[in-house]
Design a protein around this motif. Structure first.
Motif, mmCIF file in Angstrom:
data_model
loop_
_atom_site.group_PDB
_atom_site.id
_atom_site.type_symbol
_atom_site.label_atom_id
_atom_site.label_comp_id
_atom_site.label_asym_id
_atom_site.label_seq_id
_atom_site.Cartn_x
_atom_site.Cartn_y
_atom_site.Cartn_z
ATOM 1 N N GLN A 1 0.832 -1.205 0.000
ATOM 2 C CA GLN A 1 0.000 0.000 0.000
ATOM 3 C C GLN A 1 0.869 1.258 0.000
ATOM 4 O O GLN A 1 0.653 2.182 -0.791
ATOM 5 C CB GLN A 1 -0.920 -0.007 1.223
ATOM 6 C CG GLN A 1 -1.713 1.278 1.445
ATOM 7 C CD GLN A 1 -2.823 1.471 0.438
ATOM 8 O OE1 GLN A 1 -3.568 0.547 0.139
ATOM 9 N NE2 GLN A 1 -2.947 2.682 -0.092
ATOM 10 N N ARG A 2 1.867 1.297 0.881
ATOM 11 C CA ARG A 2 2.742 2.474 0.949
ATOM 12 C C ARG A 2 3.530 2.646 -0.343
ATOM 13 O O ARG A 2 3.662 3.760 -0.862
ATOM 14 C CB ARG A 2 3.709 2.345 2.136
ATOM 15 C CG ARG A 2 3.062 2.487 3.503
ATOM 16 C CD ARG A 2 4.124 2.688 4.580
ATOM 17 N NE ARG A 2 5.068 1.575 4.638
ATOM 18 C CZ ARG A 2 4.901 0.502 5.398
ATOM 19 N NH1 ARG A 2 3.822 0.385 6.155
ATOM 20 N NH2 ARG A 2 5.804 -0.464 5.402
ATOM 21 N N GLY B 1 -7.298 6.142 -3.974
ATOM 22 C CA GLY B 1 -7.823 5.464 -2.795
ATOM 23 C C GLY B 1 -6.875 4.393 -2.285
ATOM 24 O O GLY B 1 -5.673 4.403 -2.562
ATOM 25 N N ASP B 2 -7.423 3.428 -1.537
ATOM 26 C CA ASP B 2 -6.630 2.360 -0.941
ATOM 27 C C ASP B 2 -6.822 1.050 -1.692
ATOM 28 O O ASP B 2 -7.824 0.855 -2.393
ATOM 29 C CB ASP B 2 -7.035 2.150 0.527
ATOM 30 C CG ASP B 2 -6.666 3.333 1.401
ATOM 31 O OD1 ASP B 2 -7.360 3.548 2.409
ATOM 32 O OD2 ASP B 2 -5.687 4.035 1.069
ATOM 33 N N LEU B 3 -5.866 0.148 -1.514
ATOM 34 C CA LEU B 3 -6.054 -1.220 -1.988
ATOM 35 C C LEU B 3 -7.096 -1.894 -1.105
ATOM 36 O O LEU B 3 -7.178 -1.631 0.097
ATOM 37 C CB LEU B 3 -4.734 -1.987 -1.923
ATOM 38 C CG LEU B 3 -3.567 -1.412 -2.740
ATOM 39 C CD1 LEU B 3 -2.323 -2.257 -2.535
ATOM 40 C CD2 LEU B 3 -3.924 -1.337 -4.215
ATOM 41 N N ARG B 4 -7.876 -2.789 -1.675
ATOM 42 C CA ARG B 4 -8.943 -3.447 -0.919
ATOM 43 C C ARG B 4 -9.055 -4.901 -1.360
ATOM 44 O O ARG B 4 -8.661 -5.242 -2.483
ATOM 45 C CB ARG B 4 -10.276 -2.720 -1.117
ATOM 46 C CG ARG B 4 -10.687 -2.577 -2.572
ATOM 47 C CD ARG B 4 -11.759 -1.519 -2.778
ATOM 48 N NE ARG B 4 -12.186 -1.453 -4.179
ATOM 49 C CZ ARG B 4 -11.542 -0.788 -5.124
ATOM 50 N NH1 ARG B 4 -10.430 -0.133 -4.831
ATOM 51 N NH2 ARG B 4 -12.003 -0.769 -6.368
ATOM 52 N N GLY C 1 -7.088 -2.423 -6.865
ATOM 53 C CA GLY C 1 -6.803 -1.000 -6.704
ATOM 54 C C GLY C 1 -6.866 -0.303 -8.046
ATOM 55 O O GLY C 1 -6.660 -0.917 -9.096
ATOM 56 N N ALA D 1 1.259 3.677 -3.339
ATOM 57 C CA ALA D 1 0.775 5.049 -3.168
ATOM 58 C C ALA D 1 1.871 6.073 -3.438
ATOM 59 O O ALA D 1 1.601 7.171 -3.934
ATOM 60 C CB ALA D 1 0.220 5.229 -1.757
#
Length: 330
Positions: A12-13, A23-26, A47, A16
């Motif tokens: 994620q970091r 947005g965020d990974l989900r 994502g 990004a």
């Protein structure tokens, strides 16, 4: 997914900070559609990067061919071709195998190869000097960006067009072949080599842009002369000529290293503040010709211009706007 929590957080970091992640990974909504044996060894996340939706598949990679087949199988089940393998580490051999299989991958904080976004394999840390494009290779890519691969697709034609020896251009073709993205092939026909590309010009440049470097090898001050005034504007002077930016006190122009060696270019170098600003020229000595886009242009080639600017200049919003207006950045 708990066993992969640390890797997911790093991913994620990394994504990004490296890509235009929206947005965020989900967790993937169709995770339960995977075969039972896949659910613990392959964790799919979804994502949006820019305008494209990617599926990031957390897994452990063994044999590259097997990993590529597993990624393709997951893609068929989840009905997507944009699968990116994510793992803790990859050896050089594994990376080569995945690239050969056209399987995208990310090792957070280390390696990234996303052919669907025209992002070639790269180290997030500073690449070693050997990773940088050599001047002839970069000049060839810039020429193809403006005139198309078909303008000089073979090694011999490229050497004649750009004024390099066949040996130098042979090294350029070898460098491109070593990093060739999907959609580009370097074919050999007896002693001749030919580039075959189905990529759009922007995509071809983007595939190698990570390895591009500033063309400027030296900067000197010289007394103005009629011959120097014929040289193309460079740096902020070039941007000012094409925008509302104020020109610098001393005009900046570009002269390539080959032309500088010619007897015509006997420069009268001066020290800073030795002459009035309007009596001198700041010369950027370029590693390759500065007008690869248009021999009659009053300014240097735009892509190379963007590379020649300092980081501080590139971060200036006015400079960025001027570069976009010139087509140097998108």
């Amino acid at each position: 997914m708990d066993t992969h929590h640390a890797l997911v957080a790093r991913l994620q970091r990394y994504v990004a900070s490296t890509l235009p992640l929206v947005g965020d990974l989900r967790p993937h909504p169709q995770h339960d559609a995977l075969p039972l044996g896949f659910r613990t060894s392959h964790v799919p996340l979804v994502g949006t990067v820019g305008t494209r939706t990617l599926t990031f598949l957390i897994t452990t990679v063994g044999a590259p061919a097997a990993a590529a087949r597993a990624a393709a199988q997951v893609g068929r089940i989840l009905q997507t071709s944009d699968i990116v393998l994510v793992t803790e580490r990859l050896t050089a051999a594994q990376r080569r195998g995945l690239i050969a299989a056209h399987t995208a991958f990310i090792v957070p904080d280390a390696h990234l190869w996303l052919p669907m976004l025209s992002m070639l394999f790269c180290e997030r840390s500073s690449p070693p000097p050997a990773a940088a494009l050599q001047p002839a290779t970069q000049a060839l890519l810039v020429h193809w960006y403006h005139h198309g691969v078909d303008s000089c697709p073979t090694l011999a034609q490229a050497a004649r067009t750009l004024g390099y020896s066949t040996m130098t251009m042979s090294r350029a073709f070898t460098a491109l072949a070593a990093r060739q993205p999907p959609g580009l092939r370097i074919e050999r026909h007896q002693r001749e080599r030919r580039c075959v590309s189905t990529l759009a010009r922007q995509d071809l440049w983007n595939a190698y842009a990570h390895f591009a470097t500033s063309p400027v090898v030296e900067t000197v001050l010289a007394r103005r002369s009629p011959s120097l005034d014929e040289l193309p504007l460079a740096g902020i002077s070039a941007l000012a000529a094409c925008s509302d930016l104020a020109p610098p006190p001393i005009t900046i122009r570009a002269l390539d290293v080959v032309r500088r060696r010619q007897s015509r270019w006997q420069l009268s170098l001066v020290e800073a503040h030795e002459e009035p600003d309007d009596a001198v020229v700041q010369l950027e000595i370029w590693a390759y010709p500065a007008r690869l886009h248009d021999e009659a242009s009053p300014t240097v080639e735009p892509l190379s211009l963007a590379l020649s600017l300092s980081a501080a200049d590139r971060e200036d919003p006015r400079v960025a706007q001027a570069l976009r207006a010139m087509g140097a950045i998108t």
